[in-house]
Design a protein around this motif. Structure first.
Motif, short mmCIF file in Angstrom:
data_model
loop_
_atom_site.label_atom_id
_atom_site.label_comp_id
_atom_site.label_asym_id
_atom_site.label_seq_id
_atom_site.Cartn_x
_atom_site.Cartn_y
_atom_site.Cartn_z
N LYS A 135 0.83 -1.20 0.00
CA LYS A 135 0.00 0.00 0.00
C LYS A 135 0.86 1.25 0.00
CE LYS A 135 -3.75 2.31 2.53
NZ LYS A 135 -3.16 3.66 2.41
N ALA A 136 1.93 1.23 0.80
CA ALA A 136 2.82 2.39 0.88
C ALA A 136 3.43 2.71 -0.48
CB ALA A 136 3.91 2.14 1.92
N VAL A 137 3.79 1.66 -1.22
CA VAL A 137 4.37 1.86 -2.54
C VAL A 137 3.31 2.34 -3.53
CG1 VAL A 137 5.46 0.70 -4.51
CG2 VAL A 137 6.20 0.16 -2.19
N MET A 138 2.16 1.69 -3.54
CA MET A 138 1.11 2.04 -4.49
C MET A 138 0.55 3.44 -4.24
SD MET A 138 0.91 -0.40 -6.67
CE MET A 138 -0.59 0.08 -7.53
N ASP A 139 0.53 3.86 -3.00
CA ASP A 139 0.01 5.19 -2.68
C ASP A 139 0.87 6.30 -3.29
OD1 ASP A 139 -2.14 4.24 -1.29
OD2 ASP A 139 -1.33 4.61 0.71
N LYS A 140 2.13 5.97 -3.61
CA LYS A 140 3.03 6.97 -4.20
C LYS A 140 3.05 6.92 -5.73
CE LYS A 140 6.12 6.94 -0.19
NZ LYS A 140 7.48 6.63 0.31
N ALA A 141 2.36 5.92 -6.31
CA ALA A 141 2.32 5.80 -7.76
C ALA A 141 1.46 6.92 -8.36
CB ALA A 141 1.75 4.44 -8.16
N ASP A 142 1.85 7.39 -9.53
CA ASP A 142 1.12 8.47 -10.20
C ASP A 142 -0.06 7.88 -10.98
OD1 ASP A 142 0.20 10.63 -11.59
OD2 ASP A 142 2.16 11.26 -12.36
N VAL A 143 -1.24 7.96 -10.39
CA VAL A 143 -2.42 7.34 -11.01
C VAL A 143 -2.91 8.12 -12.23
CG1 VAL A 143 -3.13 6.27 -8.86
CG2 VAL A 143 -4.06 8.52 -9.47
N THR A 251 -0.04 -12.14 -14.49
CA THR A 251 -1.15 -11.23 -14.74
C THR A 251 -2.42 -12.01 -15.03
OG1 THR A 251 -0.51 -11.14 -17.08
CG2 THR A 251 0.32 -9.38 -15.64
N PRO A 252 -3.59 -11.42 -14.74
CA PRO A 252 -3.74 -10.11 -14.11
C PRO A 252 -3.42 -10.18 -12.61
CG PRO A 252 -5.88 -11.13 -14.38
CD PRO A 252 -4.90 -12.04 -15.07
N ALA A 253 -2.88 -9.10 -12.11
CA ALA A 253 -2.60 -8.97 -10.68
C ALA A 253 -3.32 -7.72 -10.18
CB ALA A 253 -1.11 -8.87 -10.42
N ILE A 254 -4.16 -7.90 -9.20
CA ILE A 254 -4.98 -6.79 -8.68
C ILE A 254 -4.46 -6.39 -7.31
CG2 ILE A 254 -7.30 -6.12 -7.89
CD1 ILE A 254 -6.87 -8.92 -10.43
N VAL A 255 -4.30 -5.09 -7.10
CA VAL A 255 -3.92 -4.57 -5.80
C VAL A 255 -5.06 -3.69 -5.30
CG1 VAL A 255 -2.26 -3.24 -4.46
CG2 VAL A 255 -1.48 -4.60 -6.41
N THR A 256 -5.57 -4.00 -4.12
CA THR A 256 -6.67 -3.22 -3.56
C THR A 256 -6.14 -1.94 -2.93
OG1 THR A 256 -6.61 -4.11 -1.30
CG2 THR A 256 -7.76 -5.43 -2.97
N GLN A 257 -7.07 -1.08 -2.52
CA GLN A 257 -6.67 0.18 -1.88
C GLN A 257 -5.94 -0.06 -0.56
OE1 GLN A 257 -10.88 1.42 -2.63
NE2 GLN A 257 -10.01 3.47 -2.60
N ASP A 258 -6.13 -1.24 0.02
CA ASP A 258 -5.46 -1.56 1.28
C ASP A 258 -4.15 -2.32 1.06
OD1 ASP A 258 -7.50 -0.51 3.08
OD2 ASP A 258 -8.75 -2.14 2.34
N GLY A 259 -3.75 -2.49 -0.21
CA GLY A 259 -2.49 -3.14 -0.50
C GLY A 259 -2.56 -4.65 -0.60
N VAL A 260 -3.77 -5.22 -0.53
CA VAL A 260 -3.94 -6.67 -0.65
C VAL A 260 -3.80 -7.08 -2.12
CG1 VAL A 260 -5.53 -8.61 -0.34
CG2 VAL A 260 -5.41 -6.79 1.38
#
Length: 282
Positions: A135-143, A251-260
């Motif tokens: 989650k910490a990594v994904m939160d910094k990604a430029d959506v 793939t596909p690989a899904i990452v939720t908003q909570d990083g799961v």
């Protein structure tokens, strides 16, 4: 996948010296339909730099423990751990290298990998730790550099999908996107060409991300069509690096908003239920 092989090789080698250690399910899907949404694509996505968390964690545990674990494991992995934290088990420390999580004795001599389970609460503490890091990594990604299919009406969930246009199960999942949008789920696509940067699928996804209408272009690729060749400053290579950083191996690989991480294809209803379950689990 490569990171996992490296991990296995390293731990196997360590066993002889001083330590001991550690595409997608088939399913059916309805026919394709082009989702109505807006697209956002252009310049490279920001990939978070490696976090030197060892120094920040050192304040919470004995600095000598941090020193010894780092000295023992750094030669094996080629870099210092991203973090070292005390685990709920006395005398056992959680050591992370990216999304890889190991457990170590205070002196770094004994190391093992695997999931740490709280038998009383039936909680997978290791997966919770991985999700937190992801989650910490994904939160910094430029959506703004993703191709996004927005939820209709109230947005209930956002799922980040690492996709490959050459992946059959990614195509099946794409066919479920209209239903997911109707359920209130926003789908953000990150490019993940499994064959690597410079491959055929990589170039096809560059064409889509550089298109004047990325959603239309991606839909056509998912339908097996050929689209116009385009060149521009694009995020495809950065998305691929991001996927590797958060532990994508297929793939596909899904990452939720909570990083799961949710691996593989699921029909829309099952995917929605998985999103709900992952939120409750957190």
């Amino acid at each position: 996948m490569a990171k996992n092989l490296v991990l296995a090789a390293v731990l196997s080698a360590a066993l002889s010296t001083f330590a001991w250690a550690e595409d997608q399910p088939a399913a059916t899907a309805p026919a394709a339909a082009a989702p109505a949404a807006t697209a956002e694509a252009a310049a490279p996505a920001a990939i978070p730099e490696k976090v030197e968390a060892v120094t920040t964690q050192a304040a919470t545990i004995d600095p000598e423990v941090v020193k010894q674990i780092t000295e023992k494991l750094k030669p094996l992995f080629g870099s210092a751990p991203d973090s070292i934290k005390a685990s709920p088990v006395a005398g056992v420390y959680a050591v992370s290298f990216g999304m890889e999580l190991l457990y170590s004795s205070p002196d770094g001599r004994y190391v093992f990998s695997g999931d740490l389970i709280d038998a009383q609460t039936r909680t997978n503490l290791s997966e919770n730790a991985r999700a937190s890091g992801r989650k910490a990594v994904m939160d910094k990604a430029d959506v703004t550099k993703t191709i996004t299919y927005k939820a209709k009406g109230e947005e209930k969930y956002v799922m980040s999908v690492f996709t490959d246009v050459s992946c059959p199960y990614c195509v099946k999942l794409h066919q479920e996107v209209p239903k997911l949008n109707d359920m209130g789920v926003t789908v953000r696509y990150f490019a993940y060409p499994r064959a690597g940067v410079g491959s055929g699928p990589y170039k096809e996804m560059v064409n889509a991300w550089c298109s004047a209408d990325p959603i239309k272009a991606l839909n056509e690729l998912k339908e097996g069509k050929t689209i116009e060749t385009k060149e521009c400053a694009n995020p495809v290579a950065d998305h691929y690096a991001l996927g590797q950083k958060v532990g994508v191996t297929g793939t596909p690989a899904i990452v939720t908003q909570d990083g799961v991480m949710i691996a593989g294809f699921r029909p829309a209803q099952e995917m929605f239920e998985a999103l709900e379950e992952s939120k409750v689990a957190q």
